[in-house]
Enzyme design. Structure first.
Site, PDB file in Angstrom:
ATOM      1  CG  HIS A   1      -2.092   0.881   1.093  1.00 36.84           C
ATOM      2  ND1 HIS A   1      -2.013   2.244   1.231  1.00 36.84           N
ATOM      3  CD2 HIS A   1      -3.374   0.593   0.772  1.00 36.84           C
ATOM      4  CE1 HIS A   1      -3.209   2.756   1.017  1.00 36.84           C
ATOM      5  NE2 HIS A   1      -4.047   1.776   0.731  1.00 36.84           N
TER       6      HIS A   1
ATOM      7  CG  ASP B   1      -8.311  -4.852  -2.113  1.00 37.64           C
ATOM      8  OD1 ASP B   1      -9.512  -4.674  -1.874  1.00 37.64           O
ATOM      9  OD2 ASP B   1      -7.594  -3.999  -2.654  1.00 37.64           O
TER      10      ASP B   1
HETATM   11  N1  COA Z   1       4.008  -7.775  -4.404  1.00 38.13           N
HETATM   12  C1  COA Z   1       5.352  -7.773  -4.604  1.00 38.13           C
HETATM   13  N2  COA Z   1       6.114  -6.662  -4.474  1.00 38.13           N
HETATM   14  C2  COA Z   1       5.490  -5.525  -4.128  1.00 38.13           C
HETATM   15  C3  COA Z   1       4.115  -5.464  -3.899  1.00 38.13           C
HETATM   16  C4  COA Z   1       3.368  -6.659  -4.053  1.00 38.13           C
HETATM   17  N3  COA Z   1       2.065  -6.675  -3.862  1.00 38.13           N
HETATM   18  N4  COA Z   1       3.783  -4.215  -3.582  1.00 38.13           N
HETATM   19  C5  COA Z   1       4.900  -3.502  -3.599  1.00 38.13           C
HETATM   20  N5  COA Z   1       5.958  -4.282  -3.930  1.00 38.13           N
HETATM   21  C6  COA Z   1       7.353  -3.891  -4.047  1.00 38.13           C
HETATM   22  C7  COA Z   1       7.577  -3.179  -5.394  1.00 38.13           C
HETATM   23  O1  COA Z   1       7.942  -4.108  -6.398  1.00 38.13           O
HETATM   24  C8  COA Z   1       8.689  -2.241  -5.050  1.00 38.13           C
HETATM   25  O2  COA Z   1       9.897  -2.971  -5.033  1.00 38.13           O
HETATM   26  P1  COA Z   1      11.292  -2.289  -5.538  1.00 38.13           P
HETATM   27  O3  COA Z   1      11.491  -1.117  -4.614  1.00 38.13           O
HETATM   28  O4  COA Z   1      12.289  -3.367  -5.370  1.00 38.13           O
HETATM   29  O5  COA Z   1      11.049  -1.869  -6.953  1.00 38.13           O
HETATM   30  C9  COA Z   1       8.381  -1.823  -3.614  1.00 38.13           C
HETATM   31  O6  COA Z   1       7.624  -2.901  -3.057  1.00 38.13           O
HETATM   32  C10 COA Z   1       7.579  -0.534  -3.519  1.00 38.13           C
HETATM   33  O7  COA Z   1       6.365  -0.706  -4.239  1.00 38.13           O
HETATM   34  P2  COA Z   1       5.741   0.328  -5.250  1.00 38.13           P
HETATM   35  O8  COA Z   1       5.142  -0.427  -6.404  1.00 38.13           O
HETATM   36  O9  COA Z   1       6.712   1.394  -5.577  1.00 38.13           O
HETATM   37  O10 COA Z   1       4.600   0.915  -4.359  1.00 38.13           O
HETATM   38  P3  COA Z   1       3.390   1.835  -4.833  1.00 38.13           P
HETATM   39  O11 COA Z   1       3.064   2.664  -3.669  1.00 38.13           O
HETATM   40  O12 COA Z   1       3.735   2.528  -6.104  1.00 38.13           O
HETATM   41  O13 COA Z   1       2.231   0.800  -5.158  1.00 38.13           O
HETATM   42  C11 COA Z   1       0.493  -0.750  -4.799  1.00 38.13           C
HETATM   43  C12 COA Z   1       1.285   0.420  -4.224  1.00 38.13           C
HETATM   44  C13 COA Z   1      -0.747  -0.970  -3.940  1.00 38.13           C
HETATM   45  C14 COA Z   1      -0.006  -0.384  -6.229  1.00 38.13           C
HETATM   46  C15 COA Z   1       1.373  -2.019  -4.852  1.00 38.13           C
HETATM   47  O14 COA Z   1       1.758  -2.359  -3.540  1.00 38.13           O
HETATM   48  C16 COA Z   1       0.680  -3.189  -5.529  1.00 38.13           C
HETATM   49  O15 COA Z   1       0.734  -3.307  -6.757  1.00 38.13           O
HETATM   50  N6  COA Z   1      -0.001  -4.085  -4.726  1.00 38.13           N
HETATM   51  C17 COA Z   1      -0.743  -5.185  -5.294  1.00 38.13           C
HETATM   52  C18 COA Z   1      -2.111  -4.707  -5.765  1.00 38.13           C
HETATM   53  C19 COA Z   1      -3.039  -4.465  -4.610  1.00 38.13           C
HETATM   54  O16 COA Z   1      -3.180  -5.283  -3.719  1.00 38.13           O
HETATM   55  N7  COA Z   1      -3.723  -3.314  -4.670  1.00 38.13           N
HETATM   56  C20 COA Z   1      -4.699  -2.943  -3.659  1.00 38.13           C
HETATM   57  C21 COA Z   1      -4.244  -1.777  -2.856  1.00 38.13           C
HETATM   58  S1  COA Z   1      -5.386  -1.469  -1.527  1.00 38.13           S
END
Ligand code: COA
Length: 388
Positions: free
Chosen positions: A266, A322
């Protein structure tokens, strides 16, 4: 060059007094009240009024609001006819976007938004808010039946919001414990500061678009798997794992392929989402009530959460709302395709609260960009271009 932050991470887009997150401590408040207390003591109707008006309502006010919600459940038969023309394969979120946008054609009055007193027509604002929140549940429940060629169940005015929704979905009055658990799920999903869909509410509200268009846009934003669409993805992911012992290898393979673990991570929380903790507790409560038999999928989910946490905690990635919501909905007989639409039903409250807040101090959103394209160049006639 101005300071560009991808995804506007950490950039305040507005001032708001509706909800607040402390992502380090894993705290979520609505209007200052902790999500744990609201989940324990409040109802969806009461929480809705708290989010909309800013204070916990008195008894009379709450009763009146509840009455209005019940009275506004039915949708015009034109809307039902329109829904019948949509393909049965259409996703509930696509149906919801169409149906909500079309509601706006039946309920005029948005002229008051463009008058000199932009946001002082309290009646229009209140009535539209009630109509939208009330009809969202009806539309989602109706679609479950209409898409399969059946007539939907008519809304019942003698049931509360959560009970009526489950009744319209399943055709029978829900077990009181299930209805209460579902009511808490609605509370947990009702609001969550400036996420992608709520930000879209602010942007669309700022142009003085009609509230129906504003909510249709928010539904589109919520539908994506990185936002509300993740709850359906979680269940589909868990169903690929046969036994809890396989969870760690599954997570390793996903991470090695640079895939996300759905329901984890998140932007705001650097610890477990407090709503995930509450949902997990509710899942155990439901299992206990059903005679203590732990569903295989819950055991798998807990094993995936543990494995993912061991590998991703250093990045601040933990279970979000979720991760466990879909498991609960499944136990209530709700098909996975409906999960995100249920999220939208609950979140319509937060969206409407932000719509009202935006109107109360409006300035159109018009951010800027960092241009990285070509500088000025001369036009070349097509016959003289070197490109094929
Ligand atoms: N699975 C694996 N790795 C994850 C992850 C996940 N669900 N969520 C974050 N990471 C990792 C990213 O790959 C990144 O790694 P890096 O620094 O080595 O590149 C790091 O954690 C930071 O994540 P980032 O994508 O930059 O965070 P964000 O704030 O841009 O994205 C979300 C947030 C929610 C979009 C992201 O965590 C995600 O895609 N989660 C899965 C979808 C989900 O459950 N969404 C519902 C949200 S309520």
């Amino acid at each position: 060059m101005s300071n560009y932050l991808p995804g506007l991470a950490g950039v305040p887009a507005t001032k708001s007094n509706i909800s607040n997150i402390d992502g380090e401590k894993g705290i979520l408040n609505y209007r200052g009240y902790s999500i744990e207390e609201l989940a324990q003591y409040s109802t969806f109707e009461e929480t809705a009024l708290l989010l909309l008006d800013g204070e916990l309502p008195g008894e009379v006010c709450l009763r009146e609001f509840d009455k209005q919600l019940r009275k506004n459940r039915q949708v015009k038969y034109h809307i039902t006819d329109l829904m019948k023309t949509l393909p049965e394969s259409g996703h509930p979120m696509e149906m919801l976007q169409v149906a909500v946008a079309s509601l706006g054609m039946f309920y005029p009055g948005s002229e008051c938004l463009t008058g000199s007193d932009v946001c002082t027509d309290i009646n229009y604002i209140h009535n539209t808010t009630v109509k939208l929140i009330s009809r969202m549940g009806t539309l989602v429940a109706m679609w479950k039946h209409l898409r399969n060629g059946y007539e939907p169940y008519l809304p019942r005015h003698d049931l509360g919001y959560a009970e009526n929704f489950l009744y319209m979905m399943n055709g029978e009055e829900p077990d009181p414990l299930l209805a209460r658990i579902f009511d808490i799920c609605l509370i947990l999903h009702a609001e969550h500061t400036i996420n992608a869909s709520t930000f879209s509410v602010l942007v669309n509200a700022s142009t003085l678009a009609t509230p129906y268009s504003v909510i249709a846009a928010a539904i589109a934003a919520l539908s994506g798997p990185l936002h509300g669409g993740a709850n359906q993805k979680v269940l589909e992911m868990l169903q690929q794992i046969e036994r809890p012992e396989d969870a760690a290898a599954f997570v390793d393979k996903k991470l090695a392929n640079k895939e996300v673990i759905w329901g984890m991570g998140h932007r705001e929380y650097k610890t477990k989402d407090p709503r995930a903790t509450i949902l997990q507790r509710l899942m155990h409560q439901m299992i206990e009530a059903k005679g203590g038999e732990v569903s295989a999928l819950l055991e798998i989910a807990q094993a995936v959460e543990k494995a993912a946490e061991e590998r991703l905690a250093e990045k601040g990635v933990y279970a979000n709302v979720d991760f466990y919501s879909g498991l609960l909905y499944q136990e209530m007989g709700i098909p996975p395709e409906q999960f995100t639409a249920i999220f939208a039903v609950a979140r319509s409250v937060g969206w409407m609260a932000h719509w009202r807040e935006q109107l109360s101090d409006n300035r159109i959103f018009r951010p800027t960009q960092v241009y990285i394209g070509e500088q000025e160049r001369k036009y070349i006639q097509v016959s003289e271009r070197k490109r094929r």
